[in-house]
Design a protein around this motif. Sequence first.
Motif, mmCIF file in Angstrom:
data_model
loop_
_atom_site.group_PDB
_atom_site.id
_atom_site.type_symbol
_atom_site.label_atom_id
_atom_site.label_comp_id
_atom_site.label_asym_id
_atom_site.label_seq_id
_atom_site.Cartn_x
_atom_site.Cartn_y
_atom_site.Cartn_z
ATOM 1 N N TRP A 109 15.636 -9.455 7.062
ATOM 2 C CA TRP A 109 14.973 -8.182 6.776
ATOM 3 C C TRP A 109 15.864 -7.001 7.142
ATOM 4 O O TRP A 109 15.937 -6.011 6.404
ATOM 5 C CB TRP A 109 13.650 -8.112 7.519
ATOM 6 C CG TRP A 109 13.058 -6.731 7.596
ATOM 7 C CD1 TRP A 109 12.857 -5.985 8.721
ATOM 8 C CD2 TRP A 109 12.592 -5.922 6.500
ATOM 9 N NE1 TRP A 109 12.306 -4.773 8.413
ATOM 10 C CE2 TRP A 109 12.132 -4.704 7.051
ATOM 11 C CE3 TRP A 109 12.535 -6.103 5.126
ATOM 12 C CZ2 TRP A 109 11.606 -3.675 6.267
ATOM 13 C CZ3 TRP A 109 12.019 -5.075 4.340
ATOM 14 C CH2 TRP A 109 11.562 -3.881 4.906
ATOM 15 N N ALA A 128 5.519 -1.661 6.501
ATOM 16 C CA ALA A 128 5.472 -2.759 5.536
ATOM 17 C C ALA A 128 5.773 -4.115 6.160
ATOM 18 O O ALA A 128 5.020 -5.075 5.985
ATOM 19 C CB ALA A 128 6.466 -2.479 4.399
ATOM 20 N N PHE A 129 6.874 -4.184 6.923
ATOM 21 C CA PHE A 129 7.308 -5.489 7.420
ATOM 22 C C PHE A 129 6.447 -5.994 8.569
ATOM 23 O O PHE A 129 6.038 -7.167 8.576
ATOM 24 C CB PHE A 129 8.769 -5.418 7.860
ATOM 25 C CG PHE A 129 9.287 -6.711 8.421
ATOM 26 C CD1 PHE A 129 9.611 -7.772 7.585
ATOM 27 C CD2 PHE A 129 9.456 -6.883 9.792
ATOM 28 C CE1 PHE A 129 10.072 -8.974 8.100
ATOM 29 C CE2 PHE A 129 9.922 -8.070 10.307
ATOM 30 C CZ PHE A 129 10.236 -9.122 9.466
ATOM 31 N N PRO A 174 3.268 -5.549 9.626
ATOM 32 C CA PRO A 174 1.962 -6.160 9.318
ATOM 33 C C PRO A 174 2.092 -7.514 8.625
ATOM 34 O O PRO A 174 1.329 -8.444 8.926
ATOM 35 C CB PRO A 174 1.306 -5.125 8.392
ATOM 36 C CG PRO A 174 1.978 -3.832 8.716
ATOM 37 C CD PRO A 174 3.391 -4.199 9.034
ATOM 38 N N CYS A 175 3.047 -7.632 7.704
ATOM 39 C CA CYS A 175 3.249 -8.917 7.004
ATOM 40 C C CYS A 175 3.769 -9.990 7.951
ATOM 41 O O CYS A 175 3.337 -11.150 7.902
ATOM 42 C CB CYS A 175 4.229 -8.729 5.846
ATOM 43 S SG CYS A 175 3.625 -7.650 4.534
ATOM 44 N N GLY A 192 1.045 -11.199 10.141
ATOM 45 C CA GLY A 192 0.103 -11.958 9.333
ATOM 46 C C GLY A 192 0.598 -13.350 8.994
ATOM 47 O O GLY A 192 -0.206 -14.237 8.669
ATOM 48 N N CYS A 193 1.896 -13.563 9.054
ATOM 49 C CA CYS A 193 2.470 -14.905 8.843
ATOM 50 C C CYS A 193 2.657 -15.645 10.156
ATOM 51 O O CYS A 193 2.414 -16.857 10.245
ATOM 52 C CB CYS A 193 3.820 -14.791 8.131
ATOM 53 S SG CYS A 193 3.721 -14.170 6.443
ATOM 54 N N TYR A 245 -5.537 -10.519 14.903
ATOM 55 C CA TYR A 245 -4.599 -9.687 14.144
ATOM 56 C C TYR A 245 -4.734 -8.185 14.430
ATOM 57 O O TYR A 245 -3.718 -7.519 14.691
ATOM 58 C CB TYR A 245 -4.756 -9.959 12.651
ATOM 59 C CG TYR A 245 -3.797 -9.176 11.784
ATOM 60 C CD1 TYR A 245 -2.477 -9.592 11.628
ATOM 61 C CD2 TYR A 245 -4.207 -8.018 11.134
ATOM 62 C CE1 TYR A 245 -1.594 -8.877 10.833
ATOM 63 C CE2 TYR A 245 -3.339 -7.294 10.344
ATOM 64 C CZ TYR A 245 -2.032 -7.724 10.196
ATOM 65 O OH TYR A 245 -1.159 -7.011 9.430
#
Length: 205
Positions: free
Chosen positions: A98, A124-125, A127-128, A131-132, A156
Amino acid sequence: MRAGSKPESGDRPGSGRKPEQTCSEYLGSMALWRAYQRALSAHPWKVQFLTAGSLMGLGDVISQQLVERRGLKEHQIGRTLTMASLGCGFVGPVVGGWYRVLDRLIPGTTKVDALKKMLLDQGAFAPCFLGCFLPLIGTLNGLSAQDNWAKLQQDYPDALLTNYCLWPAVQLANFYLVPLHYRLAIVQCVAVIWNSYLSWKAHRL
Protein backbone atom coordinates in the motif's frame (compact mmCIF):
# COMPACT_ATOMS: atom_id res chain seq x y z
CA MET A 1 40.68 8.71 47.21
CA ARG A 2 42.24 11.58 49.17
CA ALA A 3 40.35 12.97 52.13
CA GLY A 4 38.28 16.01 51.20
CA SER A 5 38.47 15.34 47.46
CA LYS A 6 35.32 14.93 45.43
CA PRO A 7 34.46 11.40 44.29
CA GLU A 8 34.93 10.73 40.62
CA SER A 9 31.85 9.99 38.53
CA GLY A 10 32.74 6.29 38.33
CA ASP A 11 33.03 6.15 42.17
CA ARG A 12 29.61 7.57 42.97
CA PRO A 13 27.43 5.09 44.80
CA GLY A 14 24.52 4.04 42.63
CA SER A 15 26.03 5.49 39.45
CA GLY A 16 25.89 1.94 38.07
CA ARG A 17 26.79 2.48 34.42
CA LYS A 18 30.32 3.43 33.37
CA PRO A 19 30.84 5.82 30.43
CA GLU A 20 32.71 3.17 28.44
CA GLN A 21 29.82 0.74 28.97
CA THR A 22 27.31 3.29 27.66
CA CYS A 23 29.56 4.06 24.67
CA SER A 24 29.94 0.36 23.90
CA GLU A 25 26.18 -0.17 23.99
CA TYR A 26 25.65 2.85 21.72
CA LEU A 27 28.20 1.57 19.19
CA GLY A 28 26.60 -1.87 19.30
CA SER A 29 23.18 -0.36 18.60
CA MET A 30 24.58 1.65 15.69
CA ALA A 31 26.25 -1.46 14.24
CA LEU A 32 22.96 -3.35 14.52
CA TRP A 33 21.10 -0.50 12.80
CA ARG A 34 23.66 -0.40 9.97
CA ALA A 35 23.34 -4.16 9.52
CA TYR A 36 19.56 -3.75 9.33
CA GLN A 37 19.97 -1.00 6.71
CA ARG A 38 22.23 -3.22 4.61
CA ALA A 39 19.80 -6.13 4.81
CA LEU A 40 16.90 -3.82 3.95
CA SER A 41 18.75 -2.51 0.90
CA ALA A 42 19.66 -6.02 -0.28
CA HIS A 43 16.32 -7.72 0.46
CA PRO A 44 13.69 -4.99 1.02
CA TRP A 45 10.56 -7.12 0.85
CA LYS A 46 11.87 -10.03 2.91
CA VAL A 47 13.22 -7.77 5.65
CA GLN A 48 10.02 -5.71 5.80
CA PHE A 49 7.88 -8.85 6.08
CA LEU A 50 10.09 -10.35 8.80
CA THR A 51 10.09 -7.03 10.67
CA ALA A 52 6.30 -6.87 10.55
CA GLY A 53 6.02 -10.48 11.72
CA SER A 54 8.46 -10.04 14.59
CA LEU A 55 6.74 -6.90 15.87
CA MET A 56 3.27 -8.41 15.51
CA GLY A 57 4.46 -11.33 17.61
CA LEU A 58 5.95 -8.94 20.16
CA GLY A 59 2.65 -7.06 20.32
CA ASP A 60 0.83 -10.28 21.17
CA VAL A 61 3.37 -11.11 23.89
CA ILE A 62 2.78 -7.68 25.43
CA SER A 63 -0.98 -8.19 25.16
CA GLN A 64 -0.90 -11.56 26.89
CA GLN A 65 1.64 -10.67 29.58
CA LEU A 66 0.98 -7.02 30.41
CA VAL A 67 -2.67 -6.49 29.44
CA GLU A 68 -4.24 -9.88 30.07
CA ARG A 69 -1.63 -10.87 32.71
CA ARG A 70 -1.67 -14.54 31.76
CA GLY A 71 1.79 -15.30 33.11
CA LEU A 72 4.34 -17.51 31.40
CA LYS A 73 2.57 -20.76 32.28
CA GLU A 74 -0.70 -19.60 30.69
CA HIS A 75 0.91 -17.93 27.68
CA GLN A 76 -0.64 -19.14 24.42
CA ILE A 77 2.36 -19.74 22.18
CA GLY A 78 0.18 -20.76 19.26
CA ARG A 79 -1.59 -17.42 19.39
CA THR A 80 1.71 -15.54 19.33
CA LEU A 81 2.92 -17.60 16.37
CA THR A 82 -0.37 -16.93 14.58
CA MET A 83 0.02 -13.18 15.05
CA ALA A 84 3.64 -13.33 13.88
CA SER A 85 2.59 -15.32 10.82
CA LEU A 86 -0.11 -12.76 10.07
CA GLY A 87 2.52 -10.05 10.28
CA CYS A 88 4.74 -11.84 7.75
CA GLY A 89 2.01 -13.09 5.45
CA PHE A 90 -0.65 -10.39 5.62
CA VAL A 91 0.30 -7.16 7.38
CA GLY A 92 3.79 -6.86 5.87
CA PRO A 93 2.81 -7.49 2.23
CA VAL A 94 -0.45 -5.53 2.38
CA VAL A 95 0.82 -2.45 4.24
CA GLY A 96 4.19 -2.43 2.47
CA GLY A 97 2.47 -2.73 -0.91
CA TRP A 98 0.00 0.00 0.00
CA TYR A 99 2.82 2.44 0.79
CA ARG A 100 4.29 1.85 -2.65
CA VAL A 101 0.93 2.41 -4.32
CA LEU A 102 0.38 5.53 -2.24
CA ASP A 103 3.75 6.92 -3.28
CA ARG A 104 2.83 6.41 -6.93
CA LEU A 105 -0.57 8.06 -6.49
CA ILE A 106 0.92 11.03 -4.61
CA PRO A 107 4.63 11.14 -5.51
CA GLY A 108 5.60 14.40 -3.78
CA THR A 109 7.29 14.88 -0.40
CA THR A 110 5.97 18.28 0.67
CA LYS A 111 3.84 18.87 3.76
CA VAL A 112 0.75 19.10 1.56
CA ASP A 113 1.61 15.80 -0.12
CA ALA A 114 2.12 14.16 3.28
CA LEU A 115 -1.28 15.47 4.40
CA LYS A 116 -2.92 14.07 1.25
CA LYS A 117 -1.28 10.69 1.82
CA MET A 118 -2.40 10.61 5.44
CA LEU A 119 -6.01 11.48 4.51
CA LEU A 120 -6.10 8.80 1.82
CA ASP A 121 -4.43 6.27 4.12
CA GLN A 122 -6.78 6.89 7.02
CA GLY A 123 -9.90 7.55 4.97
CA ALA A 124 -9.66 4.61 2.57
CA PHE A 125 -7.02 2.09 3.58
CA ALA A 126 -7.39 1.92 7.38
CA PRO A 127 -11.14 1.05 7.39
CA CYS A 128 -10.62 -1.66 4.75
CA PHE A 129 -7.54 -3.06 6.48
CA LEU A 130 -9.32 -3.40 9.83
CA GLY A 131 -12.35 -4.88 8.09
CA CYS A 132 -10.12 -7.64 6.71
CA PHE A 133 -7.78 -8.12 9.67
CA LEU A 134 -10.36 -8.69 12.41
CA PRO A 135 -12.39 -11.39 10.60
CA LEU A 136 -9.17 -13.04 9.44
CA ILE A 137 -8.16 -13.45 13.09
CA GLY A 138 -11.63 -14.78 13.85
CA THR A 139 -11.36 -17.35 11.08
CA LEU A 140 -7.95 -18.50 12.32
CA ASN A 141 -9.45 -18.81 15.81
CA GLY A 142 -12.09 -21.17 14.45
CA LEU A 143 -15.12 -18.86 14.61
CA SER A 144 -18.06 -19.72 12.40
CA ALA A 145 -19.08 -17.22 9.71
CA GLN A 146 -22.03 -16.10 11.83
CA ASP A 147 -19.98 -15.66 15.01
CA ASN A 148 -17.23 -13.92 13.04
CA TRP A 149 -19.71 -11.44 11.57
CA ALA A 150 -21.22 -10.76 15.00
CA LYS A 151 -17.77 -10.18 16.51
CA LEU A 152 -16.80 -7.87 13.65
CA GLN A 153 -19.93 -5.79 14.20
CA GLN A 154 -19.09 -5.61 17.91
CA ASP A 155 -15.37 -4.80 17.61
CA TYR A 156 -15.00 -2.86 14.36
CA PRO A 157 -16.43 0.57 15.39
CA ASP A 158 -14.35 0.71 18.57
CA ALA A 159 -11.18 -0.46 16.78
CA LEU A 160 -11.64 2.13 14.02
CA LEU A 161 -12.23 4.93 16.53
CA THR A 162 -9.11 3.90 18.48
CA ASN A 163 -7.20 3.85 15.19
CA TYR A 164 -8.13 7.48 14.57
CA CYS A 165 -6.88 8.47 18.02
CA LEU A 166 -3.38 7.21 17.20
CA TRP A 167 -2.55 6.89 13.54
CA PRO A 168 -3.30 10.19 11.76
CA ALA A 169 -0.51 12.05 13.59
CA VAL A 170 1.90 9.10 13.28
CA GLN A 171 1.25 8.69 9.57
CA LEU A 172 1.53 12.41 8.86
CA ALA A 173 5.03 12.39 10.35
CA ASN A 174 5.82 9.08 8.66
CA PHE A 175 4.88 10.27 5.18
CA TYR A 176 6.69 13.59 5.57
CA LEU A 177 9.90 12.58 7.34
CA VAL A 178 10.60 8.90 6.59
CA PRO A 179 11.90 7.44 3.29
CA LEU A 180 9.60 4.90 1.62
CA HIS A 181 11.62 1.74 2.40
CA TYR A 182 11.75 2.59 6.14
CA ARG A 183 8.06 3.43 6.56
CA LEU A 184 6.82 -0.06 7.28
CA ALA A 185 9.54 -0.60 9.93
CA ILE A 186 8.84 2.75 11.60
CA VAL A 187 5.10 2.12 11.59
CA GLN A 188 5.56 -1.37 13.01
CA CYS A 189 7.75 -0.03 15.82
CA VAL A 190 5.03 2.44 16.78
CA ALA A 191 2.49 -0.31 16.18
CA VAL A 192 3.84 -2.58 18.93
CA ILE A 193 1.31 -0.90 21.24
CA TRP A 194 -1.34 -0.93 18.50
CA ASN A 195 -0.65 -4.62 17.82
CA SER A 196 -1.10 -5.33 21.53
CA TYR A 197 -4.49 -3.62 21.38
CA LEU A 198 -5.50 -5.45 18.19
CA SER A 199 -4.44 -8.80 19.61
CA TRP A 200 -6.43 -8.18 22.79
CA LYS A 201 -9.45 -6.96 20.83
CA ALA A 202 -9.34 -9.80 18.29
CA HIS A 203 -8.99 -12.55 20.92
CA ARG A 204 -11.47 -11.16 23.42
CA LEU A 205 -14.59 -13.30 23.57
